[in-house]
Design a protein around this motif. Structure first.
Motif, PDB file in Angstrom:
ATOM      1  N   ALA A  13      -0.549  20.916 -54.853  1.00 54.98           N
ATOM      2  CA  ALA A  13      -0.848  22.119 -54.067  1.00 54.98           C
ATOM      3  C   ALA A  13       0.153  23.248 -54.292  1.00 54.98           C
ATOM      4  CB  ALA A  13      -0.889  21.772 -52.578  1.00 54.98           C
ATOM      5  N   SER A  14       1.251  22.977 -54.973  1.00 53.66           N
ATOM      6  CA  SER A  14       2.274  24.004 -55.179  1.00 53.66           C
ATOM      7  C   SER A  14       1.800  25.079 -56.148  1.00 53.66           C
ATOM      8  CB  SER A  14       3.567  23.374 -55.700  1.00 53.66           C
ATOM      9  OG  SER A  14       4.159  22.540 -54.727  1.00 53.66           O
ATOM     10  N   VAL A  15       2.283  26.309 -55.917  1.00 52.79           N
ATOM     11  CA  VAL A  15       2.007  27.435 -56.807  1.00 52.79           C
ATOM     12  C   VAL A  15       3.342  28.040 -57.221  1.00 52.79           C
ATOM     13  CG1 VAL A  15      -0.221  27.907 -55.717  1.00 52.79           C
ATOM     14  CG2 VAL A  15       1.836  29.082 -54.884  1.00 52.79           C
ATOM     15  N   THR A  16       3.281  28.999 -58.147  1.00 54.73           N
ATOM     16  CA  THR A  16       4.481  29.712 -58.585  1.00 54.73           C
ATOM     17  C   THR A  16       4.519  31.080 -57.929  1.00 54.73           C
ATOM     18  OG1 THR A  16       4.475  28.558 -60.701  1.00 54.73           O
ATOM     19  CG2 THR A  16       5.767  30.583 -60.565  1.00 54.73           C
ATOM     20  N   LEU A  17       5.646  31.403 -57.305  1.00 57.93           N
ATOM     21  CA  LEU A  17       5.775  32.691 -56.622  1.00 57.93           C
ATOM     22  C   LEU A  17       6.011  33.819 -57.618  1.00 57.93           C
ATOM     23  CD1 LEU A  17       8.031  31.881 -53.523  1.00 57.93           C
ATOM     24  CD2 LEU A  17       5.588  32.416 -53.520  1.00 57.93           C
ATOM     25  N   PRO A  18       5.373  34.968 -57.406  1.00 53.80           N
ATOM     26  CA  PRO A  18       5.656  36.146 -58.236  1.00 53.80           C
ATOM     27  C   PRO A  18       6.941  36.825 -57.771  1.00 53.80           C
ATOM     28  CG  PRO A  18       3.943  36.657 -56.632  1.00 53.80           C
ATOM     29  CD  PRO A  18       4.279  35.200 -56.463  1.00 53.80           C
ATOM     30  N   ALA A  19       7.279  37.945 -58.425  1.00 50.20           N
ATOM     31  CA  ALA A  19       8.449  38.739 -58.029  1.00 50.20           C
ATOM     32  C   ALA A  19       8.307  39.140 -56.563  1.00 50.20           C
ATOM     33  CB  ALA A  19       8.551  39.972 -58.922  1.00 50.20           C
ATOM     34  N   PRO A  20       9.451  39.225 -55.845  1.00 48.70           N
ATOM     35  CA  PRO A  20      10.816  39.302 -56.341  1.00 48.70           C
ATOM     36  C   PRO A  20      11.512  37.957 -56.521  1.00 48.70           C
ATOM     37  CG  PRO A  20      10.832  39.693 -53.992  1.00 48.70           C
ATOM     38  CD  PRO A  20       9.381  39.507 -54.388  1.00 48.70           C
ATOM     39  N   TYR A  21      10.774  36.853 -56.515  1.00 50.02           N
ATOM     40  CA  TYR A  21      11.398  35.545 -56.678  1.00 50.02           C
ATOM     41  C   TYR A  21      11.662  35.270 -58.153  1.00 50.02           C
ATOM     42  CZ  TYR A  21      10.820  34.485 -51.768  1.00 50.02           C
ATOM     43  OH  TYR A  21      10.938  34.510 -50.401  1.00 50.02           O
ATOM     44  N   PRO A  22      12.675  34.448 -58.455  1.00 45.35           N
ATOM     45  CA  PRO A  22      12.974  34.120 -59.856  1.00 45.35           C
ATOM     46  C   PRO A  22      11.792  33.435 -60.542  1.00 45.35           C
ATOM     47  CG  PRO A  22      14.797  33.479 -58.421  1.00 45.35           C
ATOM     48  CD  PRO A  22      13.660  33.863 -57.521  1.00 45.35           C
ATOM     49  N   HIS A  23      11.775  33.516 -61.857  1.00 47.98           N
ATOM     50  CA  HIS A  23      10.711  32.922 -62.669  1.00 47.98           C
ATOM     51  C   HIS A  23      10.590  31.423 -62.365  1.00 47.98           C
ATOM     52  CE1 HIS A  23       7.938  32.556 -65.966  1.00 47.98           C
ATOM     53  NE2 HIS A  23       8.713  31.669 -66.593  1.00 47.98           N
ATOM     54  N   ASN A  24       9.362  30.941 -62.265  1.00 46.77           N
ATOM     55  CA  ASN A  24       9.057  29.515 -62.040  1.00 46.77           C
ATOM     56  C   ASN A  24       9.555  28.993 -60.691  1.00 46.77           C
ATOM     57  OD1 ASN A  24       7.631  29.122 -64.422  1.00 46.77           O
ATOM     58  ND2 ASN A  24       9.480  28.570 -65.593  1.00 46.77           N
ATOM     59  N   THR A  25       9.539  29.846 -59.675  1.00 47.34           N
ATOM     60  CA  THR A  25       9.882  29.392 -58.321  1.00 47.34           C
ATOM     61  C   THR A  25       8.683  28.681 -57.705  1.00 47.34           C
ATOM     62  OG1 THR A  25      11.463  31.182 -57.970  1.00 47.34           O
ATOM     63  CG2 THR A  25      10.582  30.103 -56.004  1.00 47.34           C
ATOM     64  N   THR A  26       8.863  27.416 -57.343  1.00 45.23           N
ATOM     65  CA  THR A  26       7.787  26.576 -56.814  1.00 45.23           C
ATOM     66  C   THR A  26       7.615  26.797 -55.320  1.00 45.23           C
ATOM     67  OG1 THR A  26       8.287  24.904 -58.478  1.00 45.23           O
ATOM     68  CG2 THR A  26       6.964  24.201 -56.600  1.00 45.23           C
ATOM     69  N   PHE A  27       6.355  26.900 -54.892  1.00 44.71           N
ATOM     70  CA  PHE A  27       6.050  27.180 -53.487  1.00 44.71           C
ATOM     71  C   PHE A  27       4.842  26.352 -53.037  1.00 44.71           C
ATOM     72  CE2 PHE A  27       3.674  29.923 -50.397  1.00 44.71           C
ATOM     73  CZ  PHE A  27       4.612  29.964 -49.382  1.00 44.71           C
ATOM     74  N   PRO A  28       5.023  25.402 -52.101  1.00 45.02           N
ATOM     75  CA  PRO A  28       6.309  24.943 -51.570  1.00 45.02           C
ATOM     76  C   PRO A  28       6.990  24.001 -52.551  1.00 45.02           C
ATOM     77  CG  PRO A  28       4.566  23.619 -50.640  1.00 45.02           C
ATOM     78  CD  PRO A  28       3.888  24.670 -51.494  1.00 45.02           C
ATOM     79  N   LEU A  29       8.275  23.817 -52.396  1.00 43.41           N
ATOM     80  CA  LEU A  29       8.977  22.783 -53.145  1.00 43.41           C
ATOM     81  C   LEU A  29       8.686  21.443 -52.473  1.00 43.41           C
ATOM     82  CD1 LEU A  29      11.087  22.037 -55.364  1.00 43.41           C
ATOM     83  CD2 LEU A  29      12.810  22.167 -53.547  1.00 43.41           C
ATOM     84  N   ALA A  30       8.288  20.447 -53.259  1.00 44.43           N
ATOM     85  CA  ALA A  30       8.031  19.113 -52.705  1.00 44.43           C
ATOM     86  C   ALA A  30       9.242  18.225 -52.941  1.00 44.43           C
ATOM     87  CB  ALA A  30       6.787  18.501 -53.341  1.00 44.43           C
ATOM     88  N   LEU A  31       9.700  17.577 -51.891  1.00 42.38           N
ATOM     89  CA  LEU A  31      10.807  16.630 -51.971  1.00 42.38           C
ATOM     90  C   LEU A  31      10.338  15.263 -51.490  1.00 42.38           C
ATOM     91  CD1 LEU A  31      13.813  18.696 -50.491  1.00 42.38           C
ATOM     92  CD2 LEU A  31      13.188  18.384 -52.899  1.00 42.38           C
ATOM     93  N   SER A  32      10.799  14.229 -52.175  1.00 43.20           N
ATOM     94  CA  SER A  32      10.426  12.867 -51.800  1.00 43.20           C
ATOM     95  C   SER A  32      11.680  12.010 -51.736  1.00 43.20           C
ATOM     96  CB  SER A  32       9.448  12.283 -52.831  1.00 43.20           C
ATOM     97  OG  SER A  32       9.095  10.950 -52.504  1.00 43.20           O
ATOM     98  N   PRO A  33      11.766  11.083 -50.778  1.00 46.25           N
ATOM     99  CA  PRO A  33      12.931  10.197 -50.721  1.00 46.25           C
ATOM    100  C   PRO A  33      12.977   9.291 -51.947  1.00 46.25           C
ATOM    101  CG  PRO A  33      11.267   9.493 -49.145  1.00 46.25           C
ATOM    102  CD  PRO A  33      10.806  10.805 -49.703  1.00 46.25           C
ATOM    103  N   SER A  34      14.196   9.011 -52.424  1.00 44.64           N
ATOM    104  CA  SER A  34      14.345   8.151 -53.602  1.00 44.64           C
ATOM    105  C   SER A  34      13.749   6.771 -53.372  1.00 44.64           C
ATOM    106  CB  SER A  34      15.823   8.036 -53.985  1.00 44.64           C
ATOM    107  OG  SER A  34      16.589   7.583 -52.877  1.00 44.64           O
ATOM    108  N   THR A  35      13.790   6.323 -52.121  1.00 45.60           N
ATOM    109  CA  THR A  35      13.174   5.034 -51.765  1.00 45.60           C
ATOM    110  C   THR A  35      12.296   5.272 -50.535  1.00 45.60           C
ATOM    111  OG1 THR A  35      15.196   3.917 -52.521  1.00 45.60           O
ATOM    112  CG2 THR A  35      13.601   2.590 -51.280  1.00 45.60           C
TER     113      THR A  35
END
Length: 363
Positions: A13-35
């Motif tokens: 579901a993530s997309v890439t944000l346009p300016a003024p965000y840096p190139h290839n900024t993921t939106f939203p960023l997905a984080l998962s626990p290592s375990t």
């Protein structure tokens, strides 16, 4: 206690944000626990570590929203523990136009409107001077179809509107925006996404034994906690001695992000526009076929905002938004200063719980 980290993972579901965000900024960023199967306490400790090391504000400044994937939280109480691990101050609702039911400490249903009705893009409590800094949503049950949570970036939207319609942004920065809110004293509207009553919004200190005069005094005392509000009692009758309540808010529509200093299109004006468009009330007298006054948002001086500006905003939101899909037990964290959220209709079971939070120090 086991060492546990949260790492970025792919999320469809993530997309890439346009300016003024840096190139290839993921939106939203997905984080998962290592375990993912680790105990809840390990996950809470990892959240506290993200906060204490200063990583969390950097991630939010870069991405605006974090989808915590594979959390496996089992109920509202575990979600409450997860939300409290960030160490923020619980937000107090004042004059909430949306009905919610408390299910755990600082956790409530997100919105009890019918699943056939969408909720349009808005910053949480963007029509109030008292709004949360952060919003967390937790998925108790996923829908069979639909039910996504669209999110769009308020900073990107501001930059786009400033480029396309600089006169619109100039008027908003000069005049602000004006909202009308209506709270009936009676059965809530079960057909709308909003629909809270006078007593649900402002009557937490009103007793069944209070006279009409005392009840009004207590309600008006609560309203005065919002210094930008004005109000009027309506439809007072023998059958309704307290009356219904109409309030007005005149507020900024553009705000600076407190952490990054970036300007954001922070308001509920697009939501009010889309609700009025569906109701057929964009034009004066802004009254529905049933006789209900349902205007869009106005400029702060009460003048009508041209529709073309909102049409541009809606088109851009649809082009740049992320349609957040849900898995049971997962959470999304939204920086309310930078991100608007909405809701798509759905079929099957779907329940989202919300937790609202303020910065550790008062704004």
């Amino acid at each position: 206690m086991a060492t546990l980290t949260f790492s970025p993972v792919p999320y469809a579901a993530s997309v890439t944000l346009p300016a003024p965000y840096p190139h290839n900024t993921t939106f939203p960023l997905a984080l998962s626990p290592s375990t993912p199967s680790s105990p809840l306490e390990d996950k809470l400790a990892s959240i506290r570590d993200l906060v204490s090391t200063g990583q969390l504000p950097k991630i939010l400044a870069r991405h605006g929203a974090i989808y915590f994937k594979d959390l496996g939280l089992s109920d509202a109480h575990e979600f409450s523990e997860f939300a409290h691990a960030f160490g923020w101050l619980p937000h107090e609702d004042i004059g909430n136009p949306v009905r919610r039911t408390i299910l755990a400490k600082n956790v409530a249903t997100a919105n009890e409107g019918p699943n056939t009705q969408p909720v349009y893009p808005h910053n949480e409590f963007g029509l109030s001077p008292h709004y949360p800094a952060y919003v967390l949503f937790y998925c108790v049950s996923a829908p069979e179809t639909g039910g996504e949570t669209p999110i769009n970036n308020s900073i990107v939207l501001y930059e786009h509107l400033k480029e396309r319609h600089p006169e619109f942004i100039e008027e908003l920065e000069k005049k602000g925006v004006k909202y009308t809110l209506f709270y009936p004293n009676g059965p809530r509207d079960q057909t709308a996404s909003a629909g809270t009553t006078v007593l649900q919004a402002y009557g937490q200190h009103v007793l069944d034994t209070d006279s009409t005069e005392v009840a009004r005094e207590k309600i008006e005392k609560e309203i005065r906690r919002l210094p930008t509000a004005s109000w009027e009692w309506e439809n007072v009758s023998e059958a309704n001695p307290l009356g219904d309540l109409r309030t007005w808010q005149r507020l900024p529509a553009i705000r600076d992000h407190p952490g990054t200093g970036q300007r954001a299109f922070f308001n509920n004006a697009v939501s009010r526009f889309l609700n009025a468009r569906v109701a057929g009330t964009l034009k004066p007298p802004h009254v529905t076929a049933e006789g209900r006054y349902q205007p869009p948002a106005f400029y702060g001086d009460g003048s009508l905002i041209p529709e073309e500006y909102f049409e541009t905003a809606v088109e851009f939101i649809h082009k740049t938004r992320s349609l957040v899909t849900w898995k049971e037990g997962d959470v999304i964290l939204i920086d309310n200063h930078a991100v608007q959220h909405a809701r798509e209709p759905w079929t099957g079971h779907r329940k989202l719980l919300a937790s609202l939070w303020d910065e550790p120090t008062a704004r």
